[in-house]
Motif scaffolding. Sequence first.
Motif, PDB file in Angstrom:
ATOM      1  N   PHE A 206      10.035  50.334  18.866  1.00 42.09           N
ATOM      2  CA  PHE A 206       9.566  49.393  18.089  1.00 42.09           C
ATOM      3  C   PHE A 206       8.667  50.291  16.970  1.00 42.09           C
ATOM      4  N   LEU A 207       7.923  49.539  16.044  1.00 39.72           N
ATOM      5  CA  LEU A 207       7.495  50.004  15.092  1.00 39.72           C
ATOM      6  C   LEU A 207       6.154  49.070  14.777  1.00 39.72           C
ATOM      7  N   ARG A 208       4.897  49.213  15.394  1.00 37.13           N
ATOM      8  CA  ARG A 208       3.919  48.235  14.987  1.00 37.13           C
ATOM      9  C   ARG A 208       3.147  48.743  13.998  1.00 37.13           C
ATOM     10  N   PHE A 209       3.166  48.161  12.784  1.00 37.34           N
ATOM     11  CA  PHE A 209       2.398  48.262  11.572  1.00 37.34           C
ATOM     12  C   PHE A 209       1.817  46.916  10.981  1.00 37.34           C
ATOM     13  N   PRO A 210       0.696  47.108   9.909  1.00 37.66           N
ATOM     14  CA  PRO A 210       0.512  48.291   9.126  1.00 37.66           C
ATOM     15  C   PRO A 210      -0.933  48.925   9.683  1.00 37.66           C
ATOM     16  N   GLY A 211      -1.402  48.367  10.849  1.00 37.84           N
ATOM     17  CA  GLY A 211      -2.691  48.955  11.408  1.00 37.84           C
ATOM     18  C   GLY A 211      -2.961  48.076  12.546  1.00 37.84           C
ATOM     19  N   GLY A 212      -3.894  48.320  13.096  1.00 37.01           N
ATOM     20  CA  GLY A 212      -5.186  49.257  13.355  1.00 37.01           C
ATOM     21  C   GLY A 212      -6.142  48.446  12.272  1.00 37.01           C
ATOM     22  N   CYS A 213      -7.289  49.177  12.040  1.00 42.47           N
ATOM     23  CA  CYS A 213      -8.408  48.640  11.293  1.00 42.47           C
ATOM     24  C   CYS A 213      -8.044  47.908  10.162  1.00 42.47           C
ATOM     25  N   ILE A 214      -7.065  48.450   9.222  1.00 39.67           N
ATOM     26  CA  ILE A 214      -6.730  48.139   8.055  1.00 39.67           C
ATOM     27  C   ILE A 214      -6.252  46.845   8.107  1.00 39.67           C
ATOM     28  N   VAL A 215      -5.949  45.984   9.246  1.00 40.62           N
ATOM     29  CA  VAL A 215      -5.546  44.721   9.524  1.00 40.62           C
ATOM     30  C   VAL A 215      -6.673  43.608   9.494  1.00 40.62           C
ATOM     31  N   ASN A 216      -7.671  44.013  10.389  1.00 38.30           N
ATOM     32  CA  ASN A 216      -8.865  43.146  10.316  1.00 38.30           C
ATOM     33  C   ASN A 216     -10.291  43.490   9.958  1.00 38.30           C
ATOM     34  N   THR A 217      -9.849  44.000   8.590  1.00 38.76           N
ATOM     35  CA  THR A 217     -10.855  44.204   7.838  1.00 38.76           C
ATOM     36  C   THR A 217     -10.739  43.982   6.312  1.00 38.76           C
ATOM     37  N   GLY A 218     -11.654  43.715   5.570  1.00 35.92           N
ATOM     38  CA  GLY A 218     -11.732  43.287   4.137  1.00 35.92           C
ATOM     39  C   GLY A 218     -12.235  41.737   3.752  1.00 35.92           C
ATOM     40  N   ASP A 219     -11.836  41.571   2.815  1.00 36.68           N
ATOM     41  CA  ASP A 219     -12.550  40.124   2.354  1.00 36.68           C
ATOM     42  C   ASP A 219     -11.592  39.166   2.422  1.00 36.68           C
ATOM     43  N   PHE A 220     -11.747  37.769   2.807  1.00 35.75           N
ATOM     44  CA  PHE A 220     -10.861  36.585   2.874  1.00 35.75           C
ATOM     45  C   PHE A 220     -10.794  35.766   1.551  1.00 35.75           C
ATOM     46  N   ASP A 221     -11.535  36.237   0.737  1.00 41.15           N
ATOM     47  CA  ASP A 221     -11.555  35.268  -0.747  1.00 41.15           C
ATOM     48  C   ASP A 221     -10.252  35.461  -1.625  1.00 41.15           C
ATOM     49  N   ARG A 222      -9.249  36.323  -1.174  1.00 39.69           N
ATOM     50  CA  ARG A 222      -8.364  36.637  -1.960  1.00 39.69           C
ATOM     51  C   ARG A 222      -8.703  36.919  -3.443  1.00 39.69           C
ATOM     52  N   GLU A 223      -9.838  37.580  -3.941  1.00 39.82           N
ATOM     53  CA  GLU A 223     -10.156  37.845  -5.007  1.00 39.82           C
ATOM     54  C   GLU A 223     -10.704  39.174  -4.677  1.00 39.82           C
TER      55      GLU A 223
END
Length: 607
Positions: A206-223
């Motif tokens: 299997f291939l789990r992607f794309p992360g890690g912390c890059i999945v559950n970080t950032g801003d949810f406002d889509r801007e």
Amino acid sequence: ASIRVDLDDATAISDELYGLFYEDINHAADGGLYAELVQNRSFEFSPADEGSYHSLTSWTVNGEAAVADTDGLHENNVHYLAAEAGTAIVNAGYNSGMAIEAGETYDFSVWARADQNANLTARLLDADGNPVSGTATVNTGAGEWVELSTVLNASASTVNGRLAVTTDAAADLDMVSLFPQDTFLGRENGLRKDLAELIADLDPSFLRFPGGCIVNTGDFDREGRERAYNWKDTVGPVEERLTNQNFWGYNQTYGLGYYEYFQFAEDIGAQPLPVVPVGVTGCGQSAEITDAAELQTWVQDTLDLIEFANGPADSEWGSLRAAMGHPEPFGLTKIGLGNEEYKDQFYVNFPAFKEALREAHPEIEIVGNSGIDDSGAVFDRSWEFMREQQVDLVDEHYYNSPEWFFSNNTRYDGYDRMGPHVFVGEYASRSNTWWSALSEASYLTGIERNGDVVDMASYAPLLSNIDYIDWAPDMIWYDNHQAVKSASYEVQKLFSTNAGDEVLASTLEATPIASPDIQGGIGLATWNTAATYDDVKVTAADGTELFSDDFSTGADGWTVGGNAAGAWSAADGSYSQTALVEDARSTAGSADWSNYTYEVKATKTAG
Ligand code: AHR
């Protein structure tokens, strides 16, 4: 020593046990697996991605040119370079430059716009400006944005290569790109061949992607430029994809996006296992969605992802997959919801995703997760919650010392067989040493022994560019032209290419020896069945007795290592355990201890 094997006592081992965890960390994608040689091809780099970045990062301008954003190529790709007649621009790629090989061909492409025709001349150079290819010219014509491409033949090799583009008239330039034609399986917008082949050699299930912390970080406002990872930003024509801040402190172009991940998984015979955010950040960040309607848009994105992967070629998202070159479904069977979640809002948001998936796609298995730690309150709360939610698998992560891995071999022996199964989605023994790899190998025997409850396991992280390290240890290291396999890589390959079907019950009788690496304590090797020790003695190579204990005064000074299932027992002056033990009194310090070879003499009296 003797080993007894019971041929009648077999436990099935999951046939998808050994797989991969891929995260875009350590420049795993841009400057790594993604074969694009130009850095900042769309002039979208920004200080928001990383403090020292700017729109001309990796570019040198000889002449007159400025980055502009009026009438850009696409709303997701607004910046471009407005170059005056006679200007040359030079891109330095990643690491020391581009790795150019004599005799190889390279695809040069560019989007351009000019009021009157401009001739754009491309050429490969070494770091001193000497040509390492002939020139090739494309003509913009006059009018709107147009994509132009040609081929450059390398006449000399360099690992400090540059791409130079000259224009003889004013022109706007964007998506200035250079790919080797020799990508993995020759795919367009493809992957760096040597890295992809090393990964394929692992024969992952299997291939789990794309992360890690890059999945559950950032801003949810889509801007803005720090958006939470949304798979929709990463598909479609590359010139229409966003670039975005990567949690690990650089710009991610999304040139290697969800389509390419699915394709790669298929190419290496691995089942795809995407992980999506569930409206709450972790990894030290604090954004979260509390509004149900807003959360629903992310739930819908997740349902749309299933359609993109598996839907008919005439469905809304399946048609995008087909247009990108893959009319057949990708055969997605599992999806991960969240990464190392521990916030209260996670427990609120998770059910919305799970219920929508169960209703629309009961055929898809749901992978929850156990929080950020392998012990303690978060872990317990998450596991309880995952059982309540009746997920199929729970993703556990842990990074620990070699000693921890040696001593926690029994971790899964006592796991509940009736609840969700386990996906060890991230683990690594700290330090990329032979010793840490050995501890991983030792640990994997415990995982195989529990192959009826641990369905999947993947070392983490997979890739690291030696000049852009965010996290270590890693499995494969590389610069712009060479790659190095760690000892952990060899362990993974050994196990994954020799995967067993069943594990037979066995017992070992032997004299355990102490690890020469144990610092500040003596370790007793252990195995699955409880053994009883008495008269433990440690001697240096010269015969000096360093330490001994007949346990006549009980267990004082000894501790059970890790959180292994075994229990300490020092009744009647002997000592019984199933976990690694350490004696706190033998803390001579690593400097002194490294001068000795150790032997722990233990008498197995019963058990
Ligand atoms: O593998 C590196 C990081 O470790 C991952 O991004 C995260 O999930 C974990 O904490």
